[in-house]
Design an enzyme around this catalytic site. Structure first.
Site, PDB file in Angstrom:
ATOM      1  N   CYS A   1     -20.904  -4.121 -77.212  1.00  0.00           N
ATOM      2  CA  CYS A   1     -20.372  -2.536 -77.464  1.00  0.00           C
ATOM      3  C   CYS A   1     -18.854  -2.568 -77.370  1.00  0.00           C
ATOM      4  O   CYS A   1     -18.147  -2.743 -76.336  1.00  0.00           O
ATOM      5  CB  CYS A   1     -20.902  -1.547 -76.726  1.00  0.00           C
ATOM      6  SG  CYS A   1     -20.299   0.198 -77.063  1.00  0.00           S
TER       7      CYS A   1
ATOM      8  N   SER B   1     -16.405   5.220 -82.157  1.00  0.00           N
ATOM      9  CA  SER B   1     -16.198   5.301 -80.909  1.00  0.00           C
ATOM     10  C   SER B   1     -17.141   6.233 -80.153  1.00  0.00           C
ATOM     11  O   SER B   1     -16.773   7.461 -79.506  1.00  0.00           O
ATOM     12  CB  SER B   1     -14.737   5.810 -80.522  1.00  0.00           C
ATOM     13  OG  SER B   1     -14.586   6.096 -79.124  1.00  0.00           O
ATOM     14  N   ILE B   2     -18.434   5.871 -80.286  1.00  0.00           N
ATOM     15  CA  ILE B   2     -19.571   6.795 -79.678  1.00  0.00           C
ATOM     16  C   ILE B   2     -19.512   6.674 -78.120  1.00  0.00           C
ATOM     17  O   ILE B   2     -19.618   7.503 -77.335  1.00  0.00           O
ATOM     18  CB  ILE B   2     -20.854   6.404 -80.249  1.00  0.00           C
ATOM     19  CG1 ILE B   2     -20.602   6.437 -81.630  1.00  0.00           C
ATOM     20  CG2 ILE B   2     -21.811   7.365 -79.798  1.00  0.00           C
ATOM     21  CD1 ILE B   2     -20.529   7.918 -82.393  1.00  0.00           C
TER      22      ILE B   2
HETATM   23  C1  FMN Z   1     -21.948   5.256 -85.223  1.00  0.00           C
HETATM   24  C2  FMN Z   1     -22.511   3.809 -84.783  1.00  0.00           C
HETATM   25  C3  FMN Z   1     -22.985   3.859 -83.650  1.00  0.00           C
HETATM   26  C4  FMN Z   1     -23.508   2.593 -83.115  1.00  0.00           C
HETATM   27  N1  FMN Z   1     -24.223   2.454 -81.841  1.00  0.00           N
HETATM   28  C5  FMN Z   1     -24.604   1.286 -81.483  1.00  0.00           C
HETATM   29  C6  FMN Z   1     -25.326   1.216 -80.401  1.00  0.00           C
HETATM   30  O1  FMN Z   1     -25.525   2.138 -79.445  1.00  0.00           O
HETATM   31  N2  FMN Z   1     -25.703  -0.016 -79.778  1.00  0.00           N
HETATM   32  C7  FMN Z   1     -25.646  -1.220 -80.494  1.00  0.00           C
HETATM   33  O2  FMN Z   1     -25.932  -2.317 -80.261  1.00  0.00           O
HETATM   34  N3  FMN Z   1     -24.948  -1.063 -81.790  1.00  0.00           N
HETATM   35  C8  FMN Z   1     -24.355   0.124 -82.182  1.00  0.00           C
HETATM   36  N4  FMN Z   1     -23.839   0.190 -83.312  1.00  0.00           N
HETATM   37  C9  FMN Z   1     -23.729  -0.990 -84.358  1.00  0.00           C
HETATM   38  C10 FMN Z   1     -24.791  -1.057 -85.402  1.00  0.00           C
HETATM   39  O3  FMN Z   1     -26.044  -1.265 -84.890  1.00  0.00           O
HETATM   40  C11 FMN Z   1     -24.644  -2.180 -86.434  1.00  0.00           C
HETATM   41  O4  FMN Z   1     -24.810  -3.529 -85.733  1.00  0.00           O
HETATM   42  C12 FMN Z   1     -23.180  -2.414 -87.072  1.00  0.00           C
HETATM   43  O5  FMN Z   1     -22.922  -0.907 -87.195  1.00  0.00           O
HETATM   44  C13 FMN Z   1     -22.992  -3.233 -88.218  1.00  0.00           C
HETATM   45  O6  FMN Z   1     -23.863  -2.994 -89.277  1.00  0.00           O
HETATM   46  P1  FMN Z   1     -23.508  -1.816 -90.410  1.00  0.00           P
HETATM   47  O7  FMN Z   1     -22.261  -2.609 -91.123  1.00  0.00           O
HETATM   48  O8  FMN Z   1     -24.829  -1.879 -91.336  1.00  0.00           O
HETATM   49  O9  FMN Z   1     -23.153  -0.755 -89.831  1.00  0.00           O
HETATM   50  C14 FMN Z   1     -23.436   1.300 -84.047  1.00  0.00           C
HETATM   51  C15 FMN Z   1     -22.762   1.517 -85.231  1.00  0.00           C
HETATM   52  C16 FMN Z   1     -22.125   2.668 -85.801  1.00  0.00           C
HETATM   53  C17 FMN Z   1     -21.661   2.947 -87.116  1.00  0.00           C
END
Ligand code: FMN
Length: 303
Positions: A129, A69-70
């Site tokens: 988001c 939950s950033i």
């Molecule tokens: C800590 C965190 C911050 C994220 N911040 C963003 C962001 O700022 N913008 C966005 O489009 N996706 C954001 N995401 C989503 C990731 O870019 C990614 O699409 C998603 O985590 C799925 O991939 P994964 O399972 O490999 O983590 C964030 C994910 C995490 C875990």
């Protein structure tokens, strides 16, 4: 082995992209990782104005993934362009800006500002988001908002436009069609799934809000299915994102139709994993005497 992939007007040396929010702006990883080996990096999400983000705690680890939950904490577009882009330029990797707005017009303003920043090869339009009250995913579940936002960005930014979709919808092909018809070059499928983690002693959420974005290993099969559905329907350029840790995760996404991959949560576990996967993919293709193109979208074809 040629791992080059084309996403809109952007030619990536390989299909491995650091996912937004999980790799800062790349510069934070000096000495820990090798961004110059990646196909591209996507910076943390930015708005027009600086944002402080959501209350802490912002991260909770679960058995098979991570809840965050950033709330898109970020420096705002002026600081991004003046302070951060010059540092990203030193990394010798293609840079993608992840843009976020509280209104359709704000997405347009960001795209216009970034069009004159030649170091930014593409914008990734985040309409997904899950950690914002009134924008973010609220835009992404509504096909007409996806269309309006994509149109304004498309008419304001001359290079590659990627739209990042939310998986938290009934039929993702509806939002995918809206983005493609409005001029998106590529789709990122997908952002995080909405999830919850409860502290059983306090009987409250383990993060600062009731719900957060769920990422990591557990979401791979369900996001993979979305990639397959959209590729089968539209044959469009897709960047797969969700739960990629191992070579076989990458192969599954390519076979389902993804042309490139965004890796997120795995970077927190092993910042060298993306570079290792690039090597493993090249070796696999060489051993199998396959090109990456032959693998992409090959689901159901006989071997
Ligand atoms: C800590 C965190 C911050 C994220 N911040 C963003 C962001 O700022 N913008 C966005 O489009 N996706 C954001 N995401 C989503 C990731 O870019 C990614 O699409 C998603 O985590 C799925 O991939 P994964 O399972 O490999 O983590 C964030 C994910 C995490 C875990």
């Amino acid at each position: 082995m040629n791992l080059n992939v084309q996403i809109g007007s952007m030619s990536l040396p390989n299909p491995f992209i650091a996912a937004s929010g999980t790799y800062g702006y790349g510069v934070e990883w000096e000495g820990l990782s090798t961004p110059d080996e990646f196909g591209a990096i996507v910076g943390k999400g930015i708005f027009i104005e600086p944002k402080t983000g959501n209350p802490s705690p912002r991260l909770a680890e679960t058995s098979c993934g991570l809840i965050n939950s950033i709330g898109l904490e970020g420096p705002g577009i002026d600081n991004f362009i003046n302070e951060i882009v010059p540092q990203m330029k030193q990394l010798d990797v293609l840079c993608i800006a992840n843009i976020n707005g509280d209104s359709v017009a704000e997405y347009g303003d960001l795209a216009r500002r970034l069009d004159s920043v030649e170091e930014i090869a593409a914008v990734e339009v985040n309409v997904s988001c899950p950690n914002l009250e009134s924008s973010g995913m609220t835009f992404g579940i509504n096909a007409s908002s996806v269309s309006e936002i994509t149109k304004i960005v498309r008419s304001s930014f001359t290079r590659t436009v990627i739209v990042k979709l939310t998986p938290n919808v009934t039929d993702i092909r509806v939002q995918a069609k809206a983005a493609l018809d409005a001029g998106a070059d590529a789709l990122t499928i997908a952002n995080t799934w909405v999830g919850m983690a409860i502290d059983v002693h306090k009987r409250t959420s383990r993060i600062g809000r009731d719900f957060g974005g769920y990422s990591g290993a557990a979401i791979k099969p369900i996001t993979l299915k979305l990639v397959y559905e959209v590729y089968k329907e539209f044959g469009c350029t897709i960047i797969g994102s969700g739960g990629i840790y191992e070579l076989f995760d990458c192969l599954e996404y390519f076979i389902a139709g993804a042309r490139a991959l965004m890796l997120g949560t795995v970077n927190f576990i092993d910042p060298m994993r993306m570079a290792a996967l690039k090597k493993e993919l090249a070796e696999f293709l060489e051993n199998e005497k396959l090109s990456l193109d032959e693998l992409i979208g090959s689901y159901g074809s006989s071997v």
